[in-house]
Design a protein around this motif. Sequence first.
Motif, PDB file in Angstrom:
ATOM      1  N   VAL A 185      -2.125  -1.729  -3.737  1.00 36.33           N
ATOM      2  CA  VAL A 185      -3.031  -0.581  -3.679  1.00 36.33           C
ATOM      3  C   VAL A 185      -2.185   0.671  -3.651  1.00 36.33           C
ATOM      4  O   VAL A 185      -1.232   0.767  -2.866  1.00 36.33           O
ATOM      5  CB  VAL A 185      -3.938  -0.618  -2.423  1.00 36.33           C
ATOM      6  N   HIS A 218       0.740   5.416  -0.371  1.00 37.06           N
ATOM      7  CA  HIS A 218      -0.123   6.589  -0.335  1.00 37.06           C
ATOM      8  C   HIS A 218       0.693   7.824  -0.694  1.00 37.06           C
ATOM      9  O   HIS A 218       1.786   8.034  -0.163  1.00 37.06           O
ATOM     10  CB  HIS A 218      -0.749   6.773   1.051  1.00 37.06           C
ATOM     11  N   SER A 275      -2.874   4.823  -3.321  1.00 35.13           N
ATOM     12  CA  SER A 275      -3.899   5.826  -3.034  1.00 35.13           C
ATOM     13  C   SER A 275      -3.273   7.206  -3.106  1.00 35.13           C
ATOM     14  O   SER A 275      -2.065   7.375  -2.895  1.00 35.13           O
ATOM     15  CB  SER A 275      -4.528   5.586  -1.662  1.00 35.13           C
ATOM     16  N   LEU A 313      -8.077   5.642  -5.312  1.00 33.78           N
ATOM     17  CA  LEU A 313      -7.294   4.414  -5.185  1.00 33.78           C
ATOM     18  C   LEU A 313      -7.257   3.653  -6.497  1.00 33.78           C
ATOM     19  O   LEU A 313      -8.226   3.636  -7.268  1.00 33.78           O
ATOM     20  CB  LEU A 313      -7.884   3.495  -4.101  1.00 33.78           C
ATOM     21  N   TRP A 361       0.858  -1.192   0.000  1.00 40.20           N
ATOM     22  CA  TRP A 361       0.000   0.000   0.000  1.00 40.20           C
ATOM     23  C   TRP A 361       0.888   1.234   0.000  1.00 40.20           C
ATOM     24  O   TRP A 361       1.661   1.460   0.919  1.00 40.20           O
ATOM     25  CB  TRP A 361      -0.920   0.014   1.220  1.00 40.20           C
TER      26      TRP A 361
END
Length: 319
Positions: free
Chosen positions: A108, A36, A110, A101, A34
């Motif tokens: 993932v 971000h 985002s 996202l 993930w």
Amino acid sequence: MNREWAYVVEDAGKASAVPREEAVARHGHASLVWIHLNGRDSGSLEWLRDRCGIPYPAFLALTAVETRPRADFLDSGAIINLRGLGATPHDDPDTLVSIRLWAEAGFVISISYRTISAIEQVCEKTRAGRILDPGDLIVDLADAITARLDPEVAVLGDLIDDLEGHIGERAVAGARSRIAGVRSRSIDFRRFLQPQRDALERLSLTTAEWVTEEDRLHLREAANRAARMAEELEAVRERSALLHEQLTDLRTEQIDQRSLIVALIALIFLPLTFVTGLFGMNVEGIPIRSDGMAFWWIAIGSCVFGAALWLIVRWRRWI
């Protein structure tokens, strides 16, 4: 401040924060990667375009200036936009801020231009090893967003209840502006909650392998909560419109009553003013000018005439 991070979650649930280049390299070797990014950082946007490896349509969707909640599937991944309460209201032009996202199996990414308040809760769960795959991440993010929105929607309903309970009192100060504020906020919320419900429902129907059946159940529950909030906001909007009309009618009635009182006072005093003005002229020939009791006769006559007019008004039920 809108932070950036990259987490890698191993199959055993162990999460570690790593540089984003290393996180991209671990894609395919961990249960979840993930990343971000801060949408206001031009360097991060360049890195997202050139070195992240996501499809170009996904890059355009993640960096779009204006967004609305959506869930669109592209190849083996999904473009997801959600809206939630912002952590910095003074810096947010909209009531609800967006998080965009790109999700696929084990990965993932985002991006947000302003900090969404629910994101820190999701980060804590990730660090605690409670989020193991992209499905878990999306579900927890949707749950956190709806959980924080629910009390805000309930507050709007309570405000309308309070205003409805005092609408007949003359001492309701600023009721019109309060109703306008509630109505404006409910419209802002509903503008994004309605498409967000549709996006969550669409995600719950996906057959993508990285979304489990349990994730679909949670997504349907989040969609139902969003639908309930949207319906409640619609009710708040309609009730606030009715309250505004009632306030307008009440104000019109008050103006009519005050105008009637002024008209009745004028009805009583205009004839008396004429009489006193007539006998107050400084010219020769005025009757009873030399009578010492003339003032008292005129004063008594005026009082009797005024009282008679007042009784006539009460008899005709003009007030």
